[in-house]
Design an enzyme around this catalytic site. Structure first.
Site, PDB file in Angstrom:
ATOM      1  N   PHE A  79       0.866  -1.184   0.000  1.00  0.00           N
ATOM      2  CA  PHE A  79       0.000   0.000   0.000  1.00  0.00           C
ATOM      3  C   PHE A  79       0.895   1.224   0.000  1.00  0.00           C
ATOM      4  O   PHE A  79       1.740   1.373   0.881  1.00  0.00           O
ATOM      5  CB  PHE A  79      -0.928   0.052   1.216  1.00  0.00           C
ATOM      6  CG  PHE A  79      -1.917   1.191   1.125  1.00  0.00           C
ATOM      7  CD1 PHE A  79      -1.526   2.501   1.374  1.00  0.00           C
ATOM      8  CD2 PHE A  79      -3.219   0.971   0.731  1.00  0.00           C
ATOM      9  CE1 PHE A  79      -2.409   3.562   1.246  1.00  0.00           C
ATOM     10  CE2 PHE A  79      -4.112   2.023   0.596  1.00  0.00           C
ATOM     11  CZ  PHE A  79      -3.706   3.321   0.853  1.00  0.00           C
TER      12      PHE A  79
ATOM     13  N   THR B 232       2.166  23.727  -3.896  1.00  0.00           N
ATOM     14  CA  THR B 232       1.956  25.021  -3.240  1.00  0.00           C
ATOM     15  C   THR B 232       2.571  25.052  -1.849  1.00  0.00           C
ATOM     16  O   THR B 232       3.385  25.901  -1.527  1.00  0.00           O
ATOM     17  CB  THR B 232       0.452  25.315  -3.113  1.00  0.00           C
ATOM     18  OG1 THR B 232      -0.128  25.220  -4.408  1.00  0.00           O
ATOM     19  CG2 THR B 232       0.223  26.696  -2.529  1.00  0.00           C
TER      20      THR B 232
ATOM     21  N   LYS C   3       2.239  10.230   8.555  1.00  0.00           N
ATOM     22  CA  LYS C   3       1.560   9.730   9.772  1.00  0.00           C
ATOM     23  C   LYS C   3       2.181  10.256  11.066  1.00  0.00           C
ATOM     24  O   LYS C   3       2.146  11.449  11.329  1.00  0.00           O
ATOM     25  CB  LYS C   3       1.541   8.203   9.725  1.00  0.00           C
ATOM     26  CG  LYS C   3       0.522   7.674   8.676  1.00  0.00           C
ATOM     27  CD  LYS C   3       0.356   6.197   8.768  1.00  0.00           C
ATOM     28  CE  LYS C   3      -0.457   5.640   7.618  1.00  0.00           C
ATOM     29  NZ  LYS C   3      -1.899   5.677   7.843  1.00  0.00           N
TER      30      LYS C   3
ATOM     31  N   ASP D  86       9.268   2.751   1.946  1.00  0.00           N
ATOM     32  CA  ASP D  86       8.080   3.508   2.346  1.00  0.00           C
ATOM     33  C   ASP D  86       7.826   3.293   3.843  1.00  0.00           C
ATOM     34  O   ASP D  86       7.310   2.261   4.244  1.00  0.00           O
ATOM     35  CB  ASP D  86       6.871   3.051   1.511  1.00  0.00           C
ATOM     36  CG  ASP D  86       5.650   3.912   1.810  1.00  0.00           C
ATOM     37  OD1 ASP D  86       4.635   3.770   1.096  1.00  0.00           O
ATOM     38  OD2 ASP D  86       5.693   4.706   2.772  1.00  0.00           O
TER      39      ASP D  86
HETATM   40  C1  PSZ Z   1       2.876   2.445   3.759  1.00  0.00           C
HETATM   41  C2  PSZ Z   1       1.992   3.600   3.362  1.00  0.00           C
HETATM   42  N1  PSZ Z   1       2.380   4.396   2.339  1.00  0.00           N
HETATM   43  C3  PSZ Z   1       1.613   5.439   1.948  1.00  0.00           C
HETATM   44  C4  PSZ Z   1       0.412   5.726   2.576  1.00  0.00           C
HETATM   45  C5  PSZ Z   1      -0.383   6.924   2.124  1.00  0.00           C
HETATM   46  O1  PSZ Z   1      -0.305   7.933   3.120  1.00  0.00           O
HETATM   47  P1  PSZ Z   1      -1.470   9.018   3.265  1.00  0.00           P
HETATM   48  O2  PSZ Z   1      -1.558   9.695   1.930  1.00  0.00           O
HETATM   49  O3  PSZ Z   1      -2.723   8.252   3.651  1.00  0.00           O
HETATM   50  O4  PSZ Z   1      -0.954   9.929   4.349  1.00  0.00           O
HETATM   51  C6  PSZ Z   1      -0.028   4.934   3.646  1.00  0.00           C
HETATM   52  C7  PSZ Z   1      -1.323   5.296   4.302  1.00  0.00           C
HETATM   53  N2  PSZ Z   1      -1.907   4.300   5.117  1.00  0.00           N
HETATM   54  C8  PSZ Z   1      -3.242   4.064   5.010  1.00  0.00           C
HETATM   55  C9  PSZ Z   1      -3.901   3.263   5.862  1.00  0.00           C
HETATM   56  S1  PSZ Z   1      -5.500   3.068   5.407  1.00  0.00           S
HETATM   57  C10 PSZ Z   1      -5.324   4.039   4.074  1.00  0.00           C
HETATM   58  C11 PSZ Z   1      -6.394   4.237   3.111  1.00  0.00           C
HETATM   59  O5  PSZ Z   1      -6.251   5.194   2.303  1.00  0.00           O
HETATM   60  O6  PSZ Z   1      -7.333   3.413   3.113  1.00  0.00           O
HETATM   61  C12 PSZ Z   1      -4.056   4.553   3.998  1.00  0.00           C
HETATM   62  C13 PSZ Z   1       0.775   3.844   4.056  1.00  0.00           C
HETATM   63  O7  PSZ Z   1       0.399   3.047   5.081  1.00  0.00           O
END
Ligand code: PSZ
Length: 461
Positions: A179, A343, A319, A288
């Site tokens: 992910f 931006t 996070k 990541d």
């Molecule tokens: C390993 C890893 N890489 C990138 C991301 C994306 O980060 P955000 O854009 O959500 O801050 C995440 C975000 N985690 C996440 C948990 S549930 C979720 C979702 O969009 O369903 C997103 C991550 O766990």
């Protein structure tokens, strides 16, 4: 100070949450919302909902709260008159950085930089950090193969028509069940749930299997070694095949632990071998750390457990770091302005909060606490699976970044619902795993409460 233990007085969601969500559903989809939260009354490890229910929160806003709710050190930042201007004047950091920007970056981000990665670009979230990590990899690939950091006139013309060479057929190798975000580039490397991908045109980039290990690890060493070897060989093959097919791989992206796709772990040897494959095939390694970063595996960065001689080329974070961004090696810095850009480029006010988070982690020895509490958490999970083998298996974890498998997704759903009704907030990962993502202030006394409630729920399912 926080609450002594959970206290649940109404069904969850309670009447007030239901009323609020009903109104909210007039303007947006609310199915993903469990209940409304009273963020003033939430404290430390405990979240308080709109109906006054107090839950022990081991999910902490999708693993994004480093110090739980309303930590005094963070509230203190807000009382400092000097910081108000940082909160009300959101700078376009790539154009007009505040005078304090470098000092804040040094205090908040460079002070905890992964070994060997002294440069950094801030971003707003994990996804945009990943998107820009990919762009960094692509720009670098083209500069290196052109032998010149400056794009040619032909590239500048053809890119406006989405044609080669200006628009190159470059790719990123990612892992099944990974992910990395939901925008089109990141989504091309995200394969945890079909509903996140379906109906969106994504890039058809190479993918490799991520190891699926058998537990307990010490009883399956041979099989797990073979599984990791299989995955490494397929990773290497996928890159070579993509290169041969005229779709050069510019980068590999991998999570130290796949936090969405089922809390899938791999050994230090696996990641050290992956680093060698990237080096051998001249591909940038992007780690990541959006979910694993900032302490929850017991080291500040999860990939520090690998003891790499040659660090990753890029590390993405967000996070618990309160701001997004990417650390990278100096030699891959892009030479032209406004190519890795947007931006806000993050938010300077978050750096003031992150500075305090890091101070608290250091002053209160929270990495040590994560290691100790993590051992209690993991051994407690091993006891639960031993006592309820029909319900649970594959207890696993690094620090407090732990998980356990349920018999199937129905058992998981039932368990999560009952745990919430008894006052414990947990999350799911993959199809049938439960993930534990407490904040860094989680202690052994919280683990005791967790297992007291787990015993009650497991004995009733
Ligand atoms: C390993 C890893 N890489 C990138 C991301 C994306 O980060 P955000 O854009 O959500 O801050 C995440 C975000 N985690 C996440 C948990 S549930 C979720 C979702 O969009 O369903 C997103 C991550 O766990």
């Amino acid at each position: 100070e926080e609450y002594d233990r959970p206290l649940v007085k109404t069904p969850i969601p309670g009447p007030h949450s239901k009323e609020l969500l009903k109104e909210l559903s007039q303007i947006q989809l609310t199915q993903s919302m469990s209940y409304c939260v009273d963020y003033e009354r939430s404290k430390g490890n405990y979240i308080v909902d709109a109906d006054g229910n107090i839950l022990l929160d081991l999910f902490q806003q999708i693993a994004s709260l480093p110090l739980g709710y309303n930590h005094p050190a963070l509230l203190k930042v807000m009382q400092d008159p000097k910081t108000a201007s940082s909160f009300v004047n959101r700078a376009a950091l790539g154009l007009f950085p505040p005078v304090s920007f470098l000092q804040n970056i040094k205090d908040a981000l460079l002070s905890v930089a992964p070994p060997g990665l002294p440069e950094i670009t801030t971003m707003a979230c994990g996804t945009c950090s990943v998107e820009n990590a990919f762009k960094l990899a692509f720009i670098n690939y083209m500069s290196k193969h052109r032998g010149d950091p400056e794009p040619s006139l032909e590239e500048l013309n053809t890119c406006m028509l989405s044609q080669s060479p200006g628009t190159p057929p470059l790719t990123i190798l990612s892992f099944d069940k990974g992910f990395h975000g939901r925008t089109m580039g990141a989504l091309s490397t995200t394969r945890s749930k079909a509903m996140a991908r379906v109906n969106i045109p994504v890039f058809d980039w190479p993918v490799a299997p991520f190891p699926y290990l058998k537990y307990p690890l010490d009883k399956h060493e041979k099989e797990n070694k073979a599984e990791e070897q299989r995955c490494l060989e397929l990773t290497r093959k996928a890159i070579i095949d993509s290169n041969k097919a005229g779709k050069p791989v510019a980068g590999i992206i991998v999570e130290p632990i796949q936090g969405e796709g089922g809390d899938n772990h791999a050994s230090v040897d696996f990641f050290r071998s992956l680093r060698n494959i990237a080096k051998e095939l001249d591909v940038l390694l992007i780690v990541d750390e959006v979910q694993t970063g900032c302490g929850s595996t017991g080291k500040f960065w999860a990939h520090e457990h690998w003891g790499l001689d040659d660090p990753p080329d890029i590390v993405t974070f967000a996070k618990k770091m309160l701001i997004g961004g990417l650390y990278h090696k100096p030699e891959i810095r892009v030479q032209q302005p406004l190519r890795i850009f947007n931006t806000w480029m993050g938010d300077q006010s978050k750096l003031l909060l992150l500075k305090e988070v890091i101070k608290v982690i250091q002053e209160e020895g929270l990495l040590q606490r994560v290691q100790e509490a993590g051992q209690v958490l993991l051994s407690g999970l091993e006891n639960v699976q031993d006592k309820y083998p029909g319900l649970f298996s594959r207890a696993r974890g690094e620090g407090t970044f732990c998980a356990i498998d349920c018999y199937d997704s129905d058992v998981r759903a039932e368990f999560l619902t009952r745990m919430r009704a008894e006052g414990v907030e947990l999350g799911g990962s993959g199809t049938h795993s439960i993930r534990f993502r407490p904040s860094l202030i989680f202690s052994t006394q919280h683990a005791d409460i967790l297992f007291e409630i787990t015993e009650k729920v497991a004995s009733e399912i």
